[in-house]
Design an enzyme around this catalytic site. Structure first.
Site, PDB file in Angstrom:
ATOM      1  N   GLY A  11       0.817  -1.213   0.000  1.00  5.91           N
ATOM      2  CA  GLY A  11       0.000   0.000   0.000  1.00  5.91           C
ATOM      3  C   GLY A  11       0.845   1.255   0.000  1.00  5.91           C
ATOM      4  N   GLY A  12       1.905   1.259  -0.787  1.00  5.47           N
ATOM      5  CA  GLY A  12       2.614   2.517  -1.046  1.00  5.47           C
ATOM      6  C   GLY A  12       1.866   3.235  -2.157  1.00  5.47           C
ATOM      7  N   ARG A 297      25.556  12.973  -9.001  1.00  2.00           N
ATOM      8  CA  ARG A 297      25.407  12.003  -7.925  1.00  2.00           C
ATOM      9  C   ARG A 297      26.351  10.809  -8.000  1.00  2.00           C
ATOM     10  NH1 ARG A 297      18.997  10.894  -6.567  1.00  2.00           N
ATOM     11  NH2 ARG A 297      18.605  13.009  -5.902  1.00  2.00           N
ATOM     12  N   ARG A 399      17.938   6.154 -11.982  1.00  4.46           N
ATOM     13  CA  ARG A 399      16.690   6.901 -11.884  1.00  4.46           C
ATOM     14  C   ARG A 399      16.964   8.385 -11.696  1.00  4.46           C
ATOM     15  NH1 ARG A 399      13.574   9.034  -7.523  1.00  4.46           N
ATOM     16  NH2 ARG A 399      14.929   8.090  -5.976  1.00  4.46           N
TER      17      ARG A 399
HETATM   18  C1  LIG Z   1      14.614   9.039   1.521  1.00  2.55           C
HETATM   19  C2  LIG Z   1      13.966   8.868   0.187  1.00  2.55           C
HETATM   20  C3  LIG Z   1      13.588   9.982  -0.538  1.00  2.55           C
HETATM   21  C4  LIG Z   1      12.961   9.843  -1.775  1.00  2.55           C
HETATM   22  N1  LIG Z   1      12.598  10.964  -2.450  1.00  2.55           N
HETATM   23  C5  LIG Z   1      11.973  10.823  -3.641  1.00  2.55           C
HETATM   24  C6  LIG Z   1      11.539  11.978  -4.348  1.00  2.55           C
HETATM   25  O1  LIG Z   1      11.717  13.108  -3.890  1.00  2.55           O
HETATM   26  N2  LIG Z   1      10.917  11.815  -5.529  1.00  2.55           N
HETATM   27  C7  LIG Z   1      10.696  10.578  -6.055  1.00  2.55           C
HETATM   28  O2  LIG Z   1      10.094  10.504  -7.117  1.00  2.55           O
HETATM   29  N3  LIG Z   1      11.067   9.470  -5.382  1.00  2.55           N
HETATM   30  C8  LIG Z   1      11.714   9.559  -4.205  1.00  2.55           C
HETATM   31  N4  LIG Z   1      12.102   8.425  -3.550  1.00  2.55           N
HETATM   32  C9  LIG Z   1      11.720   7.113  -4.066  1.00  2.55           C
HETATM   33  C10 LIG Z   1      10.259   6.794  -3.753  1.00  2.55           C
HETATM   34  O3  LIG Z   1       9.956   7.254  -2.482  1.00  2.55           O
HETATM   35  C11 LIG Z   1       9.937   5.312  -3.768  1.00  2.55           C
HETATM   36  O4  LIG Z   1      10.478   4.744  -4.879  1.00  2.55           O
HETATM   37  C12 LIG Z   1       8.440   5.051  -3.793  1.00  2.55           C
HETATM   38  O5  LIG Z   1       7.834   5.689  -2.712  1.00  2.55           O
HETATM   39  C13 LIG Z   1       8.102   3.584  -3.774  1.00  2.55           C
HETATM   40  O6  LIG Z   1       6.708   3.411  -3.659  1.00  2.55           O
HETATM   41  P1  LIG Z   1       6.029   1.983  -3.791  1.00  2.55           P
HETATM   42  O7  LIG Z   1       4.579   2.193  -3.898  1.00  2.55           O
HETATM   43  O8  LIG Z   1       6.667   1.223  -4.873  1.00  2.55           O
HETATM   44  O9  LIG Z   1       6.394   1.200  -2.491  1.00  2.55           O
HETATM   45  P2  LIG Z   1       6.432   1.578  -0.939  1.00  2.55           P
HETATM   46  O10 LIG Z   1       5.953   2.916  -0.640  1.00  2.55           O
HETATM   47  O11 LIG Z   1       7.772   1.186  -0.478  1.00  2.55           O
HETATM   48  O12 LIG Z   1       5.375   0.592  -0.328  1.00  2.55           O
HETATM   49  C14 LIG Z   1       5.580  -0.790  -0.230  1.00  2.55           C
HETATM   50  C15 LIG Z   1       4.344  -1.398   0.356  1.00  2.55           C
HETATM   51  O13 LIG Z   1       4.437  -2.801   0.291  1.00  2.55           O
HETATM   52  C16 LIG Z   1       4.142  -3.371   1.515  1.00  2.55           C
HETATM   53  N5  LIG Z   1       4.869  -4.625   1.581  1.00  2.55           N
HETATM   54  C17 LIG Z   1       6.180  -4.844   1.361  1.00  2.55           C
HETATM   55  N6  LIG Z   1       6.461  -6.152   1.501  1.00  2.55           N
HETATM   56  C18 LIG Z   1       5.307  -6.754   1.803  1.00  2.55           C
HETATM   57  C19 LIG Z   1       4.937  -8.105   2.074  1.00  2.55           C
HETATM   58  N7  LIG Z   1       5.829  -9.099   2.062  1.00  2.55           N
HETATM   59  N8  LIG Z   1       3.654  -8.365   2.384  1.00  2.55           N
HETATM   60  C20 LIG Z   1       2.720  -7.385   2.415  1.00  2.55           C
HETATM   61  N9  LIG Z   1       3.025  -6.110   2.146  1.00  2.55           N
HETATM   62  C21 LIG Z   1       4.294  -5.812   1.846  1.00  2.55           C
HETATM   63  C22 LIG Z   1       4.525  -2.358   2.520  1.00  2.55           C
HETATM   64  O14 LIG Z   1       3.807  -2.538   3.723  1.00  2.55           O
HETATM   65  C23 LIG Z   1       4.122  -1.074   1.808  1.00  2.55           C
HETATM   66  O15 LIG Z   1       2.762  -0.829   2.022  1.00  2.55           O
HETATM   67  C24 LIG Z   1      12.740   8.565  -2.316  1.00  2.55           C
HETATM   68  C25 LIG Z   1      13.114   7.440  -1.581  1.00  2.55           C
HETATM   69  C26 LIG Z   1      13.736   7.584  -0.362  1.00  2.55           C
HETATM   70  C27 LIG Z   1      14.183   6.365   0.352  1.00  2.55           C
END
Ligand SMILES: Cc1cc2nc3c(=O)[nH]c(=O)nc-3n(C[C@H](O)[C@H](O)[C@H](O)COP(=O)(O)OP(=O)(O)OC[C@H]3O[C@@H](n4cnc5c(N)ncnc54)[C@H](O)[C@@H]3O)c2cc1C
Ligand code: HEM
Ligand code: SF4
Ligand code: FES
Lengths: 594, 250, 216
Positions: A11-12, A297, A399
């Site tokens: 749920g990201g 970077r 990226r």
């Molecule tokens: C410090 C930091 C700063 C950043 N700044 C930027 C920015 O300014 N701009 C930009 O574009 N990007 C940025 N990024 C990158 C970006 O934040 C991430 O790539 C993005 O938020 C990922 O989103 P997601 O939906 O893929 O996963 P996430 O938000 O990581 O969510 C993963 C989800 O999966 C669930 N999950 C994981 N494993 C399991 C499992 N086994 N069973 C059930 N649920 C599970 C978790 O509970 C969570 O809900 C940054 C990253 C970091 C670390």
């Protein structure tokens, strides 16, 4: 008509967007997440989200955004979907705006845009210094609304263990463990979308959140979902070292005049401020007189690694260099950098206006991920889709800043309807899958738990994890040398062997975080090998993947997507051509305009 | 005075929601820049009490480790704090760790804060958009409004404001400052304002805004410095106006 | 829907009514009461005249019940109910607002007990015809005197804090700045009432009339 059932795991940003799209199609969704979705890692993103809205009259276009993204990714990304993403980005910003994201505004009441790395344009919309948090909350709120109208059912505090795959190789649901009752259960579904984020934990410490272990990706990999471009991970040059986490220290510190240095004598234990100028080594300024501290970077990152691991000049022998802003006036610092300096102060208890900061590059982002097709986020296993950081599609070999949030939302938005379409097209849905298929999977997972919990081992999972992180960080991040990669793989295999003799200090049956961690660790070890071996195979330098023994990009041999497969318990690599139908590759250079 | 090279941590533990709490004490090697999460990880790697007794690792919630996800709230030396930003060197020893007292304990330091998420549903804490298809840009907004709203939107649902509120307890299911502040946020948004009434009505249900007794602990405890007392006052005004108007003109 | 709606409104309205009655009429009555009693600071006769005027208003009993006793009973009774549903935690969070929260409850209770006793001695026992002498006699008892001081101070404090509370809780003081000003106002009221209240009690006790020079 039969109403299909869809599961979203994660749920990201990506998972929530997929969930919303499915609910909107009138199909019910089960949403699984380890943490309450509002606490997903996406909250950490600070900088912003890209979209070529051309709001500053600079002549920015979605094509230029597309070109910057492909170029920044060193031409490794398949182009058609990246192009669609860049074209969709302005609409995504509009949508987020309508959802109530408190983006910063111009005096005219329009969204404000800032400039970010890798582009000449003001293309990054932002909400203060917590853009990711704001976007995640907006989507979380929409999902909560659907939840209150019974279209979404949340399973928070549940961890995905494995997919349920029937005899025909089709995914029919998932097997998950309740992190309180530790109960292992299967949940039927016609299609499953995975949005489980990055894999930072494989490197021990990173800028990622605790649950970013890649465990789900690895479990799926071991069930036949291919994993692409695993060797591509992004390391950010300046993070605050911490024993628990490496907290990002934004580039803007250098943008405002911050200088990077180390004491010439690594045994020098004097406080930083009392070391005279002559005994300091401003290595970036020395090695890159033109750009100085503002080199891109990856160059900055490599330089710092060289100082620490080859020249052994890290501060007091540690893996750290100084990022010094103490020569800048307090007034300027407070006006321009207060937000990030506060993080340093809060977490280290040291005022960076008085003491140079100690920073070090940190594992930050996972470009590689589950292989998906270039139309609709489907993996090679029917019924399994992937979106967000856990798949490989959008960022190629590197990226660009602020491109991830947009790729998560775009990918999630694509995967949702695609899963619905797929599920509707099925002749037989999960309901006609025999219960035996589910029961077998449940038993298999239950047995894994039993094996871990049986009291005959000696190895502590935390220790194995720490050793994994150390070896991955030292050999598989910034500078990759084949001999070292081989050493790393030997070490990981040793850890895998020790993992077989694990001893859990907690064998209780309620909210056993140790057991869950041990399960994740097993998966991390496998994925660590995918990353390491992928890097070993790829004998060139491209984007974030840098081999001093092969310093050039080699399009003739390596303009290819790495596709790792799991065959009979072994990792096999295949390669497929990259779709470069829109922009022909050209050299990527940092020292001149492109 | 404990040995300078040691960190003494006392943890209030509980094996399950119905378990009886008990205390355990640990002595950990001191390192610079330690925070409470690091202490808990140290214990996990070597779960032996100060008396040399083997025990289990401590259950607790955490995720972002940079005070933005809201997971790791707990009582540290009796105060509601975020464990990830609680630096050992700034705490009196022995460091006492306890779970929040206003939420059901899951195990050890992990508590169940579902109440807050349910409350967010109750007050319809969202902008009801027609759909995710392309409908053009959102409403324009003065930078001034954004500057007021942005701080409110930073609430991490940590629950600290509920934990410290004397009005939140077993006899009184007060919805708490965080949720009231969220209503203010949504009522401030041009689209959200169209549905302000429903949210305000929800705030006037039992356990709603009327239960605030103005102790103003919330604003002191909030790790995100959200102007909670202003939000409550503002919503109070919106609420009684709505009640009065509803009563007078239906 | 409508049933739950009524139920939900009820709780809100009762609570707001409690808050409102604290200021009007209870607080207003306290102010009026302090005002009329301060005639004792002028002279015995002036006081008795003022008392008599108040004791002989038309519809006296109805007015007393409607504007004084019932609201007071409600505010006091509901106040105790509110108290029981809160759970003070000043030992963990010894912050000013939190102290005021707790003292608001104790001073309310003291005020309640005190007002009850005060009514009993001055309204009931005297059949509504209390005079300067009655009060003076009562205060010769040191316990009565002490209770009088405590009651007056508790009521004043409670009103002062109450005004601050009221202004915040009706959103009349909504910003941090305005709330600080509301606090200052509350403190001023509390302090002024305390001083005037104490002077009045002293006047009865010592037969002291600092404003009697008006009459000379
Ligand atoms: C410090 C930091 C700063 C950043 N700044 C930027 C920015 O300014 N701009 C930009 O574009 N990007 C940025 N990024 C990158 C970006 O934040 C991430 O790539 C993005 O938020 C990922 O989103 P997601 O939906 O893929 O996963 P996430 O938000 O990581 O969510 C993963 C989800 O999966 C669930 N999950 C994981 N494993 C399991 C499992 N086994 N069973 C059930 N649920 C599970 C978790 O509970 C969570 O809900 C940054 C990253 C970091 C670390
Ligand atoms: C001298 C007579 C009294 C006066 C003038 C008075 C006045 C007030 C005022 C102005 C308030 C603030 C209103 C608000 O909180 O919004 C208040 C609050 C309160 N009063 Fe009284 N009051 C009196 C007697 C009492 C009594 C007898 C009790 C019973 C114990 C009591 C209990 C309370 C409580 C508990 C509150 C706080 C309510 C809350 O925090 O929500 N009061 N009072
Ligand atoms: S308002 Fe502050 S204290 Fe309350 S939940 Fe939100 S962040 Fe935590
Ligand atoms: S771990 Fe996210 S707030 Fe502490």
């Amino acid at each position: 008509m039969r109403q299909p059932k869809i599961i979203v795991v994660g749920g990201g940003l990506a998972g929530l967007m997929a969930t919303i799209r499915i609910a909107e199609a009138g199909v019910s969704v089960d949403l699984f997440s380890i943490v309450p979705v509002k606490r997903s890692h996406s909250v950490c993103a600070q900088g912003g989200i890209n979209a070529a809205k051309n709001q500053k009259g600079e002549g920015d276009t979605t094509w230029k955004h597309f070109d910057d993204t492909i170029y920044g990714g060193d031409f490794l990304a398949n182009q058609p979907l990246v192009r669609r993403m860049c074209e969709a980005a302005p609409g995504i910003i509009d949508l987020l705006d309508r959802m109530g994201v408190m983006f910063n505004r111009t005096p005219e009441g329009l969204l404000d845009y800032r400039r970010f790395g890798g582009t000449m344009y003001h293309r990054t919309a932002f909400a203060g210094a917590t853009t990711g948090q704001q976007l995640l909350y907006a989507l979380d709120e929409q999902v909560r609304r659907h939840e209150s109208e019974d279209r979404v059912k949340k399973y928070e505090g549940q961890t995905f263990l494995s997919a349920v795959i029937d005899g025909g190789g089709v995914c029919r649901g998932i097997c998950a463990m309740d992190l309180r009752s530790m109960e292992v259960k299967t949940y039927p579904a016609d299609a499953v979308i995975f949005c489980t984020g990055g894999i930072g934990a494989i490197f021990g410490r990173s800028t990622n959140s605790v649950v970013c272990t890649g465990s789900a990706q690895s479990a799926l990999f071991q069930q036949g979902v291919d994993y692409a471009n695993g060797e591509f991970i992004q390391v950010h040059p300046t993070a605050i070292p911490g024993e628990d986490k490496l907290r990002l220290m934004s580039e803007s510190a250098r943008g405002e005049g911050g200088r990077v240095w180390v004491p010439k004598n690594p045994a020098d234990t004097r406080p930083a401020r009392s070391i005279p100028e002559a005994e300091r080594f401003y290595f970036l300024e020395d090695w890159y007189p033109k750009y100085g501290n503002l080199v891109p970077r990856d160059i900055a990152t490599r330089a710092i690694h060289r100082i620490v691991y080859q020249e052994r000049l890290g501060i007091a022998g540690q893996a750290a260099v100084y990022l010094d802003v103490t020569h800048i006036s307090r007034e300027v610092l407070d006006r321009k950098l207060e937000g990030i300096l506060e993080i340093y102060e809060k977490f280290l208890g040291v005022d960076p206006r008085e003491e140079p900061m100690k920073v070090f590059p940190a594992m930050h982002y996972t470009m590689g991920g589950m292989w998906v097709n270039s139309e609709d986020q489907a993996t090679n296993v029917p019924g399994i889709f992937a979106a967000g950081e856990c798949e490989y599609q959008y960022h190629g070999a590197n990226r660009l800043g602020a491109n991830s949030l947009v790729s998560c939302i775009f990918g999630g938005g694509l995967a949702g309807p695609a899963a619905v379409k797929y599920a509707r097209s099925l002749e037989k849905g999960a309901e006609s899958t025999s219960t035996g298929v589910y029961e077998n999977e449940r038993k298999r997972q239950e047995e894994k738990n039993q094996a871990l919990i049986s009291p005959d081992g000696t190895e502590n999972p935390m220790t194995i994890w720490r050793e994994l992180g150390d070896v991955m960080t030292e050999h598989v991040t910034v500078t990759r040398i084949n001999k070292d990669l081989q050493t790393a793989d030997v070490k990981i295999r040793e850890l895998l062997e020790r993992y077989g003799r694990i001893n859990l200090s907690d064998r209780t049956k309620w909210s056993n975080q140790t057991l869950n961690f041990a399960r994740e660790l097993g998966n991390m070890l496998v994925l660590a090998r995918v990353v390491t071996l992928g890097a070993l195979e790829r004998n060139e330098s491209r984007g974030a993947h840098y081999k001093p023994d092969f310093p050039e990009r080699d399009d003739a041999n390596w303009l290819k997507t790495t596709r790792a497969k799991w065959r009979n318990g072994e990792i096999r690599f295949g390669y497929e051509p990259v779709d470069i139908s829109q922009i022909p590759p050209r050299a990527r250079r940092y020292d001149a305009a492109k | 005075m404990p040995d300078a090279k040691e960190v003494i941590v006392r943890v209030k533990r509980q094996v399950s929601p119905k378990g009886t709490p008990y205390w355990e004490e640990f002595a950990l090697p001191w390192r610079p820049a330690m925070n409470v999460i690091i202490c808990l990880r140290d214990i996990a790697e070597n779960p032996v009490t100060r008396e040399g007794q083997r025990t289990t690792p401590i259950s607790y919630d955490s995720n972002c480790l940079e005070e933005v996800c809201g997971s790791c709230a707990m009582l540290i030396n009796g105060k509601a704090r975020m464990a990830c930003s609680a630096l050992v060197d700034k705490l009196d020893q022995p460091i006492r760790l306890e779970p929040f007292s206003k939420f059901p304990v899951v195990r050890d330091l992990a508590v169940d804060r579902q109440f807050m998420f349910e409350s967010l549903k109750r007050v319809k804490s969202w902008i009801p958009i027609d759909g995710t298809y392309d409908l053009g840009e959102g409403p324009r907004m003065a930078p001034e409004t954004q500057e007021k709203a942005y701080p409110l939107s930073r609430c991490i649902s940590c629950g600290s404001c509920l934990e410290v509120c004397p009005q939140v307890n077993d006899n009184n299911k007060f919805i708490g400052a965080a949720i009231i502040s969220q209503v203010r946020l949504f009522n401030m948004h041009p689209t959200g304002a169209m549905h302000a009434k429903e949210r305000i009505a929800a705030l006037m249900e039992p356990g709603g805004i009327q239960d605030c007794a103005n102790a103003q602990n919330c604003v002191k405890a909030c790790p995100k410095d959200i102007p909670l007392t202003e939000s409550i006052a503002e919503m109070n005004r919106q609420a009684w106006k709505q009640a009065l108007v509803g009563w007078l003109v239906g | 829907m409508s049933r739950t709606a009524t139920r939900s409104e009820t709780d809100y309205l009762l609570r707001k009514l409690h808050s409102f009655t604290g200021v009007i009429p209870v607080g207003a009555f306290l102010a009026e009461h302090f005002w009329s009693n301060s005639y004792a600071l002028v002279s015995r006769a002036q006081y008795d005249a003022k008392s008599q005027e108040l004791q002989t208003i038309p519809f006296r009993v109805a007015v007393e019940w409607l504007f004084i006793f019932l609201p007071m009973l409600y505010h006091g009774g509901y106040g105790i109910y509110i108290w029981l549903r809160g759970k003070s935690n000043i030992s963990a969070y010894p912050w000013v607002g939190n102290w005021l929260y707790t003292t608001q409850r104790y001073t309310g209770l003291i005020a309640f007990a005190y007002i009850g006793w005060h009514l009993y001695t001055e309204r009931w026992l005297t059949h509504g015809k209390s005079t300067y002498t009655d009060v003076e006699d009562l205060l010769q008892n040191p316990y009565a005197l002490a209770f009088m001081f405590i009651g007056v101070l508790a009521s004043s404090f409670h009103l002062g804090v109450g005004i601050w509370n009221f202004l915040c809780k009706w959103g009349l003081a909504a910003t941090v700045k305005a709330q600080r000003a509301a606090g200052a106002l509350g403190a001023t009221v509390g302090f002024a009432f305390s001083v005037i209240g104490v002077l009045i009690v002293l006047s009865f006790w010592l037969n002291w009339h600092p404003f009697d020079f008006y009459l000379k």
